[in-house]
Scaffold this active site. Structure first.
Site, PDB file in Angstrom:
ATOM      1  N   HIS A 172       0.717  -1.221  -0.105  1.00  0.00           N
ATOM      2  CA  HIS A 172      -0.054   0.074   0.180  1.00  0.00           C
ATOM      3  C   HIS A 172       0.837   1.215   0.165  1.00  0.00           C
ATOM      4  O   HIS A 172       0.361   2.399  -0.221  1.00  0.00           O
ATOM      5  CB  HIS A 172      -1.100   0.166   1.213  1.00  0.00           C
ATOM      6  CG  HIS A 172      -0.462   0.278   2.525  1.00  0.00           C
ATOM      7  ND1 HIS A 172      -0.120  -0.775   3.389  1.00  0.00           N
ATOM      8  CD2 HIS A 172      -0.041   1.302   2.979  1.00  0.00           C
ATOM      9  CE1 HIS A 172       0.409  -0.090   4.560  1.00  0.00           C
ATOM     10  NE2 HIS A 172       0.259   1.092   4.343  1.00  0.00           N
ATOM     11  N   ASP A 206       0.020  -7.363   1.272  1.00  0.00           N
ATOM     12  CA  ASP A 206       0.414  -6.349   1.459  1.00  0.00           C
ATOM     13  C   ASP A 206       2.036  -6.146   1.606  1.00  0.00           C
ATOM     14  O   ASP A 206       2.505  -5.437   2.219  1.00  0.00           O
ATOM     15  CB  ASP A 206      -0.049  -5.563   2.762  1.00  0.00           C
ATOM     16  CG  ASP A 206      -0.072  -4.026   2.890  1.00  0.00           C
ATOM     17  OD1 ASP A 206       0.150  -3.184   1.961  1.00  0.00           O
ATOM     18  OD2 ASP A 206       0.239  -3.610   3.995  1.00  0.00           O
ATOM     19  N   SER A 244       4.631   2.132   8.053  1.00  0.00           N
ATOM     20  CA  SER A 244       4.346   1.139   7.424  1.00  0.00           C
ATOM     21  C   SER A 244       5.555   0.790   6.235  1.00  0.00           C
ATOM     22  O   SER A 244       6.049   1.669   5.624  1.00  0.00           O
ATOM     23  CB  SER A 244       3.219   1.547   6.476  1.00  0.00           C
ATOM     24  OG  SER A 244       1.888   1.732   6.934  1.00  0.00           O
TER      25      SER A 244
END
Length: 330
Positions: free
Chosen positions: A75, A105, A181
């Site tokens: 993402h 992901d 992230s």
């Protein structure tokens, strides 16, 4: 003498805190040089009168090979028109996408650079709840921010904002924020056991990481083929322990399996006759003790090929024919 015991207790507490601090400092010194800041540009569609536009964003990542391959979240880089990486030493490099796998992901990007520090992937399957973990990343652009905590739970399922369900994730209370992230979750030996992926808002201390066992498998496939073709059976599941008397009585090669929580309509699993509550313990003579095992088996070799599932339904051991199909929409 009465005051000696409290003094010794305080001294022992101080020693424990010092040992904890030394462990965290050692991990940070070892892993931080491999952590990178990932900056991306993406096209977005404005209202017709404004036309397409571009926005900037970013996240974290880490170098896991000496020749510049970097793991990050899908993402973070998905649909990026431009990617730039800033290393720990301040150098900047353009990066290109090697492969992107939204289903886990995870993504692999690469920079062409020399003299790179890199971090090693550890064994997430050896993790225990309560174990010390350390997260390193770039929240809100603050480079190499370090937080620590423990493994709060294992085997969680996480549905992303796009609707994808990621199974078998690590839950931790190591504080994560936007920008973390793609950064590493590290054990006390300095081995990366997870890729930080998400935080539950507005909750505090509920954060998730993709385990290194999945990251290693996905990264190898992306580096080899640039994409992952998977077969798909259409279940949502979670790892469950099996009662010892069932393992012994049914002569099972595993002590846990994959509990079927739900099924997609008109999926291969539904057509095969699986129902919620079934526990998958094998596929084509391969033992299935976890969701990770099932993911590894559902490769492109099984697309449109009949396979045999071994399933526990209450106290019965069943054998079911299933024909996986190709997973679309990656």
């Amino acid at each position: 003498m009465a005051g000696a015991a409290p003094f010794r207790a305080q001294e022992k507490d101080d020693e424990l805190l010092d040992a904890y601090s030394r462990a965290v400092v050692s991990v940070v010194d070892k892993v931080s040089p491999a952590v990178v800041n990932v900056y991306v540009s993406k096209k977005i569609q404005r209202p017709m009168m404004y036309g397409p536009d571009e926005v900037q964003g970013g996240g974290s990542g880490f170098i896991f090979t000496p020749d510049g391959f970097i793991l990050t979240n899908s993402h973070v880089i998905h649909d990026a028109t431009k990617i730039e990486v800033t290393l720990y030493d301040g150098r900047h490099f353009p990066a290109r996408v090697i492969g992107d796998d939204p289903d886990t992901d995870l993504a692999v990007i690469k920079v062409d650079a020399h003299d790179l520090a890199f971090a090693e992937l550890g064994d997430s399957e050896a993790l225990r709840v309560g174990q010390l973990v350390i997260a390193i990343g770039n929240p809100f652009g603050f480079n190499c921010t370090v937080t620590s905590g423990v493994v709060s739970a294992l085997g969680r399922s996480l549905r992303t904002g796009s609707g994808r369900l990621i199974d078998d994730v690590i839950q931790t209370d190591a504080a994560l924020n936007p920008g973390n992230s793609g950064g590493p979750l590290v054990n006390s030996r300095g081995e990366i056991i997870g890729v930080n992926s998400a935080v539950v808002l507005p909750a505090q201390g509920i954060c998730f990481a993709i385990p290194s066992s999945i990251a290693r498998f996905v990264a190898a496939a992306l580096m080899h083929d640039g994409k992952i073709r998977r077969s798909w059976i259409g279940i949502s599941g979670q790892n469950v322990a099996l009662r010892p008397e069932i393992v012994k009585g049914k002569h099972l090669p595993v002590e846990q399996g994959v509990l079927v929580v739900s099924l997609e309509r008109r999926s291969p699993a539904e057509r095969a006759g699986l129902v919620p509550g079934d526990v998958i313990v094998g596929m084509d003579e391969h033992p299935v003790k976890s969701i990770d095992d099932l993911h590894k088996l559902l490769t492109e070799e099984f697309i449109n090929k009949k396979a045999k599932l071994t399933v526990l339904r209450r106290l019965d051991k069943l054998s079911m024919d299933i024909v996986p199909v190709e997973k679309l929409g990656q």
